[in-house]
Design a protein around this motif. Structure first.
Motif, PDB file in Angstrom:
ATOM      1  N   PRO A  27      59.033  29.824  45.129  1.00  0.00           N
ATOM      2  CA  PRO A  27      58.585  29.455  43.773  1.00  0.00           C
ATOM      3  C   PRO A  27      57.524  28.358  43.839  1.00  0.00           C
ATOM      4  O   PRO A  27      57.756  27.224  43.430  1.00  0.00           O
ATOM      5  CB  PRO A  27      59.874  28.958  43.110  1.00  0.00           C
ATOM      6  CG  PRO A  27      60.631  28.329  44.243  1.00  0.00           C
ATOM      7  CD  PRO A  27      60.294  29.139  45.475  1.00  0.00           C
ATOM      8  N   TRP A  87      55.006  27.534  42.187  1.00  0.00           N
ATOM      9  CA  TRP A  87      54.654  26.830  40.954  1.00  0.00           C
ATOM     10  C   TRP A  87      55.655  25.701  40.677  1.00  0.00           C
ATOM     11  O   TRP A  87      55.271  24.624  40.231  1.00  0.00           O
ATOM     12  CB  TRP A  87      54.584  27.809  39.786  1.00  0.00           C
ATOM     13  CG  TRP A  87      55.842  28.603  39.542  1.00  0.00           C
ATOM     14  CD1 TRP A  87      56.847  28.310  38.665  1.00  0.00           C
ATOM     15  CD2 TRP A  87      56.225  29.809  40.205  1.00  0.00           C
ATOM     16  NE1 TRP A  87      57.842  29.253  38.733  1.00  0.00           N
ATOM     17  CE2 TRP A  87      57.474  30.199  39.667  1.00  0.00           C
ATOM     18  CE3 TRP A  87      55.636  30.611  41.180  1.00  0.00           C
ATOM     19  CZ2 TRP A  87      58.156  31.357  40.087  1.00  0.00           C
ATOM     20  CZ3 TRP A  87      56.292  31.755  41.590  1.00  0.00           C
ATOM     21  CH2 TRP A  87      57.532  32.116  41.051  1.00  0.00           C
ATOM     22  N   ARG A  88      56.920  25.947  40.949  1.00  0.00           N
ATOM     23  CA  ARG A  88      57.930  24.902  40.761  1.00  0.00           C
ATOM     24  C   ARG A  88      57.672  23.730  41.698  1.00  0.00           C
ATOM     25  O   ARG A  88      57.897  22.566  41.336  1.00  0.00           O
ATOM     26  CB  ARG A  88      59.332  25.470  41.024  1.00  0.00           C
ATOM     27  CG  ARG A  88      59.784  26.562  40.061  1.00  0.00           C
ATOM     28  CD  ARG A  88      61.220  26.954  40.368  1.00  0.00           C
ATOM     29  NE  ARG A  88      61.692  28.069  39.546  1.00  0.00           N
ATOM     30  CZ  ARG A  88      62.915  28.559  39.604  1.00  0.00           C
ATOM     31  NH1 ARG A  88      63.796  28.038  40.461  1.00  0.00           N
ATOM     32  NH2 ARG A  88      63.277  29.568  38.823  1.00  0.00           N
ATOM     33  N   SER A 144      56.500  24.872  35.312  1.00  0.00           N
ATOM     34  CA  SER A 144      57.663  25.644  34.865  1.00  0.00           C
ATOM     35  C   SER A 144      57.478  27.146  35.036  1.00  0.00           C
ATOM     36  O   SER A 144      58.446  27.905  34.946  1.00  0.00           O
ATOM     37  CB  SER A 144      57.929  25.359  33.386  1.00  0.00           C
ATOM     38  OG  SER A 144      56.867  25.849  32.587  1.00  0.00           O
ATOM     39  N   GLY A 145      56.230  27.570  35.252  1.00  0.00           N
ATOM     40  CA  GLY A 145      55.942  29.002  35.294  1.00  0.00           C
ATOM     41  C   GLY A 145      55.524  29.539  33.937  1.00  0.00           C
ATOM     42  O   GLY A 145      55.107  30.687  33.812  1.00  0.00           O
ATOM     43  N   HIS A 194      56.037  33.634  31.911  1.00  0.00           N
ATOM     44  CA  HIS A 194      57.246  32.816  32.073  1.00  0.00           C
ATOM     45  C   HIS A 194      57.745  32.937  33.500  1.00  0.00           C
ATOM     46  O   HIS A 194      57.397  33.871  34.228  1.00  0.00           O
ATOM     47  CB  HIS A 194      58.354  33.288  31.114  1.00  0.00           C
ATOM     48  CG  HIS A 194      58.006  33.150  29.669  1.00  0.00           C
ATOM     49  ND1 HIS A 194      58.245  31.999  28.954  1.00  0.00           N
ATOM     50  CD2 HIS A 194      57.429  34.033  28.807  1.00  0.00           C
ATOM     51  CE1 HIS A 194      57.839  32.181  27.707  1.00  0.00           C
ATOM     52  NE2 HIS A 194      57.335  33.397  27.589  1.00  0.00           N
ATOM     53  N   ASP A 195      58.583  32.007  33.888  1.00  0.00           N
ATOM     54  CA  ASP A 195      59.304  32.117  35.153  1.00  0.00           C
ATOM     55  C   ASP A 195      60.296  33.267  35.013  1.00  0.00           C
ATOM     56  O   ASP A 195      61.131  33.279  34.101  1.00  0.00           O
ATOM     57  CB  ASP A 195      60.040  30.799  35.448  1.00  0.00           C
ATOM     58  CG  ASP A 195      60.691  30.785  36.830  1.00  0.00           C
ATOM     59  OD1 ASP A 195      61.570  31.648  37.075  1.00  0.00           O
ATOM     60  OD2 ASP A 195      60.348  29.924  37.642  1.00  0.00           O
ATOM     61  N   SER A 242      62.431  34.381  37.593  1.00  0.00           N
ATOM     62  CA  SER A 242      63.109  34.335  38.886  1.00  0.00           C
ATOM     63  C   SER A 242      64.601  34.620  38.783  1.00  0.00           C
ATOM     64  O   SER A 242      65.197  34.619  37.704  1.00  0.00           O
ATOM     65  CB  SER A 242      62.930  32.944  39.510  1.00  0.00           C
ATOM     66  OG  SER A 242      61.579  32.584  39.615  1.00  0.00           O
ATOM     67  N   PHE A 278      61.823  35.006  43.832  1.00  0.00           N
ATOM     68  CA  PHE A 278      61.376  34.308  42.636  1.00  0.00           C
ATOM     69  C   PHE A 278      60.270  35.129  41.972  1.00  0.00           C
ATOM     70  O   PHE A 278      59.656  35.978  42.607  1.00  0.00           O
ATOM     71  CB  PHE A 278      60.878  32.913  42.995  1.00  0.00           C
ATOM     72  CG  PHE A 278      61.924  32.083  43.691  1.00  0.00           C
ATOM     73  CD1 PHE A 278      62.804  31.298  42.964  1.00  0.00           C
ATOM     74  CD2 PHE A 278      62.038  32.107  45.078  1.00  0.00           C
ATOM     75  CE1 PHE A 278      63.781  30.543  43.599  1.00  0.00           C
ATOM     76  CE2 PHE A 278      63.014  31.358  45.729  1.00  0.00           C
ATOM     77  CZ  PHE A 278      63.893  30.579  44.992  1.00  0.00           C
ATOM     78  N   LEU A 283      57.226  35.608  38.504  1.00  0.00           N
ATOM     79  CA  LEU A 283      56.521  35.316  37.264  1.00  0.00           C
ATOM     80  C   LEU A 283      56.499  36.602  36.453  1.00  0.00           C
ATOM     81  O   LEU A 283      56.287  37.689  37.000  1.00  0.00           O
ATOM     82  CB  LEU A 283      55.096  34.843  37.541  1.00  0.00           C
ATOM     83  CG  LEU A 283      54.953  33.499  38.257  1.00  0.00           C
ATOM     84  CD1 LEU A 283      53.508  33.273  38.696  1.00  0.00           C
ATOM     85  CD2 LEU A 283      55.422  32.348  37.362  1.00  0.00           C
TER      86      LEU A 283
END
Length: 361
Positions: free
Chosen positions: A217, A219-220, A225-226, A239-240, A242, A249, A251
């Motif tokens: 992940p 981006w995390r 937050s995604g 959005h995330d 995962s 994980f 998107l």
């Protein structure tokens, strides 16, 4: 002469509303059959798998604070859920392509996702339904009210049917617009009712959704937050998507361009990858798996009336104020006919409950 199979109740449509209606009927001493046009059940619930993780290409979330029916059903079935990941900052892409980091916009009330994807709900309900009660690859083309009940033909319009069923009661567990556009009713429905059915837009029918899967992940790891929104596209909302606390994980999100412009899938996929890289970095353009679903291209979801995009959530209701027709033998279900929370999974359950209660008395 073609034989006709007879049951107490026929359910047209094997999405959540239809399968839940079947699950409710299976707990009573009554016979029924679900007729589903696709080769699978679930309707707009679609969850392709990758390494044990299932991406939601249809509905992803439910909101326990405002969705008591599905919350209770998930608990009753022993399914597990986890909160939508929203920790960190968001990203916003302006119409000129420039991207900036912004504060996140957590959903209010908080949303949750199901382990195994939303299809785990369908799978669990299916376990409580007799094996032979669900017939896939059974597109309904004709529904006729007769002296002996309701006669349903399976096949294609203007061609000889290849299967027929008779029942005392029928549940239309599919979008009213789809039913009006693809099924021949005899006697013919009134002009007022037909127009009311055609005017009820099918939720998600004009939308397309993607899911990009990654091993990490990333981006995390940079405080994101995604979540992202774009005025430029092709993606309008991200959005995330995962698994809860372990890989893989992902998107996920929605394509923001109208259905009529989404006719080149390969070109669109390249554009999605390029946009993900601009928003989240070069690593975002190298997913280990990628899924895409254009619901506007699904003949058992969308009609030509569903091509224009919906910009707001409609106020759904039963067509022409009627939850049943034909002297109370044909009942509307499906989330677009719900009294409350229409368009959502919650509405699909509520509409199914209403239809079954009206049948059983």
């Amino acid at each position: 002469m073609m034989s006709v199979e007879t049951v107490d109740t026929l359910i047209v449509g094997g999405g959540l509303s239809g399968i839940y209606a079947a699950w409710l009927l299976s707990r009573k001493n009554t016979s029924f059959v679900v007729l589903e046009a696709r080769e699978r059940i679930g309707g707009r619930i679609l969850c392709p798998g990758y390494q044990g993780f299932f991406s939601d290409l249809g509905p992803s979330w439910y909101w326990p604070a405002i969705h008591p029916k599905i919350t209770h059903l998930i608990e009753t079935l022993g399914l597990n859920s986890y909160p939508q990941f929203e920790t960190g900052l968001g990203r916003f892409q302006r119409s000129d392509g420039a991207v900036q980091t912004v504060r996140g916009y957590p959903m209010e009330p908080p949303s949750r996702r199901l382990f195994g994807g939303m299809h785990s709900l369908i799978r669990k309900l299916r376990e409580g339904i007799p094996e032979n009660a669900v017939r896939c690859n059974h597109p309904v083309c004709d529904i006729e009210k007769t002296v002996g009940g309701i006669l349903v033909s399976v096949g294609e319009l203007e061609k000889p049917p290849w299967a027929r069923f008779r029942a005392n009661q029928l549940i239309l567990a599919l979008p009213p617009r789809l039913a009006a556009a693809t099924i021949l009713f005899t006697p013919e429905l009134s002009h007022q009712l037909t127009q009311a059915m055609l005017k009820i837009g099918t939720w998600m029918a004009g939308q397309a959704k993607f899911s990009a899967i990654y091993d990490e992940p990333f981006w995390r790891q940079t405080g994101l937050s995604g979540q992202a929104f774009s005025e430029r596209g092709p993606l309008g909302e991200i959005h995330d998507g995962s698994n809860h606390d372990k890989g893989p994980f992902g998107l996920t999100g929605f394509v923001g361009i109208p259905a009529a412009q989404r006719n080149q899938t390969a070109t669109l996929t390249d554009a999605i990858m390029a946009q993900l890289a601009v928003i989240f970095g070069a690593q975002a353009a190298r997913p280990t798996a990628f899924f895409y679903q254009d619901w506007a291209r699904e003949r058992f979801t969308a009609t030509t009336f569903d091509q224009p995009p919906m910009y707001t959530h409609p106020q759904y209701h039963v067509p022409a104020g009627r939850s049943a027709i034909w002297d109370g033998t044909c009942h509307f279900a499906g989330t677009e006919t719900a009294d409350v929370q229409g368009g959502y999974l919650e509405g699909a359950l509520g509409a199914a409950e209403r239809a079954v209660m009206n049948i059983l008395g």
